[in-house]
Write a protein that holds these residues in place. Structure first.
Motif, PDB file in Angstrom:
ATOM      1  N   VAL A 152       0.846  -1.191   0.000  1.00  0.00           N
ATOM      2  CA  VAL A 152       0.000   0.000   0.000  1.00  0.00           C
ATOM      3  C   VAL A 152       0.879   1.237   0.000  1.00  0.00           C
ATOM      4  N   VAL A 153       0.540   2.203  -0.837  1.00  0.00           N
ATOM      5  CA  VAL A 153       1.142   3.532  -0.780  1.00  0.00           C
ATOM      6  C   VAL A 153       0.114   4.445  -0.133  1.00  0.00           C
ATOM      7  N   ALA A 154       0.459   5.002   1.026  1.00  0.00           N
ATOM      8  CA  ALA A 154      -0.452   5.874   1.768  1.00  0.00           C
ATOM      9  C   ALA A 154       0.130   7.278   1.801  1.00  0.00           C
ATOM     10  N   ASP A 155      -0.546   8.184   1.103  1.00  0.00           N
ATOM     11  CA  ASP A 155      -0.084   9.573   1.080  1.00  0.00           C
ATOM     12  C   ASP A 155      -0.950  10.394   2.026  1.00  0.00           C
ATOM     13  N   PHE A 156      -0.306  11.074   2.983  1.00  0.00           N
ATOM     14  CA  PHE A 156      -1.018  11.773   4.051  1.00  0.00           C
ATOM     15  C   PHE A 156      -1.127  13.269   3.794  1.00  0.00           C
ATOM     16  N   THR A 157      -0.850  13.689   2.569  1.00  0.00           N
ATOM     17  CA  THR A 157      -0.970  15.102   2.222  1.00  0.00           C
ATOM     18  C   THR A 157      -2.414  15.580   2.417  1.00  0.00           C
ATOM     19  N   THR A 158      -2.567  16.749   2.987  1.00  0.00           N
ATOM     20  CA  THR A 158      -3.886  17.346   3.169  1.00  0.00           C
ATOM     21  C   THR A 158      -3.716  18.865   3.229  1.00  0.00           C
ATOM     22  N   SER A 159      -4.757  19.555   3.602  1.00  0.00           N
ATOM     23  CA  SER A 159      -4.682  21.004   3.781  1.00  0.00           C
ATOM     24  C   SER A 159      -5.155  21.339   5.189  1.00  0.00           C
ATOM     25  N   LYS A 160      -4.838  22.529   5.653  1.00  0.00           N
ATOM     26  CA  LYS A 160      -5.276  22.941   6.985  1.00  0.00           C
ATOM     27  C   LYS A 160      -6.794  22.911   7.087  1.00  0.00           C
ATOM     28  N   LYS A 161      -7.450  23.342   6.014  1.00  0.00           N
ATOM     29  CA  LYS A 161      -8.907  23.409   6.018  1.00  0.00           C
ATOM     30  C   LYS A 161      -9.535  22.013   6.010  1.00  0.00           C
ATOM     31  N   ALA A 162      -8.959  21.110   5.200  1.00  0.00           N
ATOM     32  CA  ALA A 162      -9.528  19.766   5.080  1.00  0.00           C
ATOM     33  C   ALA A 162      -9.246  18.909   6.302  1.00  0.00           C
ATOM     34  N   GLY A 163      -8.122  19.135   6.947  1.00  0.00           N
ATOM     35  CA  GLY A 163      -7.785  18.351   8.122  1.00  0.00           C
ATOM     36  C   GLY A 163      -7.262  16.970   7.770  1.00  0.00           C
ATOM     37  N   ALA A 164      -6.921  16.207   8.811  1.00  0.00           N
ATOM     38  CA  ALA A 164      -6.367  14.870   8.621  1.00  0.00           C
ATOM     39  C   ALA A 164      -7.356  13.991   7.861  1.00  0.00           C
ATOM     40  N   ARG A 165      -6.834  13.159   6.975  1.00  0.00           N
ATOM     41  CA  ARG A 165      -7.665  12.270   6.173  1.00  0.00           C
ATOM     42  C   ARG A 165      -7.811  10.936   6.894  1.00  0.00           C
ATOM     43  N   GLY A 166      -8.911  10.802   7.626  1.00  0.00           N
ATOM     44  CA  GLY A 166      -9.131   9.615   8.445  1.00  0.00           C
ATOM     45  C   GLY A 166      -9.098   8.323   7.647  1.00  0.00           C
TER      46      GLY A 166
END
Length: 329
Positions: free
Chosen positions: A234-248
């Motif tokens: 699995v390739v898990a990319d944790f990129t997000t934005s301050k507005k979107a928040g953590a990608r659960g």
């Protein structure tokens, strides 16, 4: 923009399922005088596989992902790429199953499509696949072999063993070649996937699978779990934005894979690593700056952890398969 033509594969041009879109630069290479029988058979096999993958045999092909327009590079890259014996047999049986599901008996199946699916140069190659399948009990029938293809009368049936073999082989291929991608499905990330993650996985010799690009029926979580289970890593990319928040969802999918003992490669855009959850922030994330940086470094990490995948050639270029042997050399 180059002109695009709808053309037919060398063996099954009269069949709708054997037709595909090709740029003029590639169409010129399909002239018969430029192709040996082996090259015709190779191209027909990969065209069949391409059309099967993008559901162009379906009554409503629009349900599938829009197929890419093939070009000169595709033709040049596939005309000398001979599928292995097991792959030819697998696609040959797959076409017979497709026909059987449509109510077409084996001895009435279209011979040209069967030749394409089996990577056959001529009827002798097709007969060889047939006899091998009968010897293994995948095809059941009687009569004599006077006919150059199927015994007569119409006593051939597709056995349950053929379906079991195809299901098992596709499952094994999936487990050895598939990489599941967990990431933020935001338009801002499309380029990251298309120009960074996906080509890195493919260059390393694996097939990238992203759940939002799959066709399925039922709860999405069930499909995610199923795809992760049959993935090599699995390739898990944790990129997000301050507005979107953590990608659960990304955390869930990475954690589920790790719980199954499946390798997970963690990636994150530079700047977003500051927002990683403390439960995973200690892990070795590949911090990338742009898609080019991501593509090159991700490929190297995949190969360092897992080695080159089954879709790689010996010279390091991406292929669709890894073996070049055949039943009929």
């Amino acid at each position: 923009m180059q002109d695009i033509s709808e053309v037919g594969c060398p063996w099954c041009s009269h069949q709708a399922g054997g037709r595909f879109w090709l740029m003029q630069s590639g169409a010129a290479l399909l002239q018969c005088r430029l192709l040996t029988d082996r090259r015709k058979a190779n191209l027909s096999y990969w065209i069949y596989k391409h059309n099967l993958e993008y559901r162009l045999f379906d009554a409503n092909p629009g349900l599938g992902e829009k197929p890419p327009v093939l070009d000169q590079a595709w033709v040049e890259g596939h005309r000398d790429l001979t599928p292995s014996a097991s792959e030819r047999m697998l696609m040959f049986l797959r076409e017979l199953i497709r026909c059987d599901d449509a109510g077409v008996p084996a001895d009435k199946a279209d011979r040209n499509l069967l030749k394409a699916a089996g990577g056959c140069r001529h009827d002798d190659d097709l007969q060889e696949l047939l006899l091998y399948a009968m010897d293994r009990g995948w095809l059941e029938g009687g009569g004599t072999l006077d006919d150059p293809f199927f015994p007569r009368p119409n006593l051939i049936n597709l056995g349950l063993g053929a379906r079991i073999h195809v299901e098992e082989m596709f499952g094994e291929l999936g487990r050895s070649r598939q990489a599941f991608v967990a990431m933020w499905f935001d338009p801002s990330m499309d380029e990251v996937y298309e120009d960074g993650i996906k080509p890195a996985i493919e260059a390393a010799g694996y097939e990238a699978v992203r759940i939002d690009q799959q066709d399925f029926v039922g709860p999405v979580v069930d499909e995610i779990v199923a795809e992760i289970r049959k993935s090599r890593f699995v390739v898990a990319d944790f990129t997000t934005s301050k507005k979107a928040g953590a990608r659960g969802g990304v955390y869930y999918e990475a954690g589920f894979a790790q719980g199954l003992g499946i390798d997970v490669i963690h990636t994150c855009r530079k700047g977003s690593e500051q927002d990683l959850h403390f439960d995973t922030s200690h892990l070795n994330h590949l911090i990338w700056e742009d898609t080019e940086d991501l593509r090159g470094r991700l490929q190297k990490r995949i190969e360092a952890i897992l080695g080159r995948g089954p879709l790689s050639s010996s010279n390091g270029d991406q292929e669709v398969v890894g073996s070049h042997s055949s039943l009929a050399a």
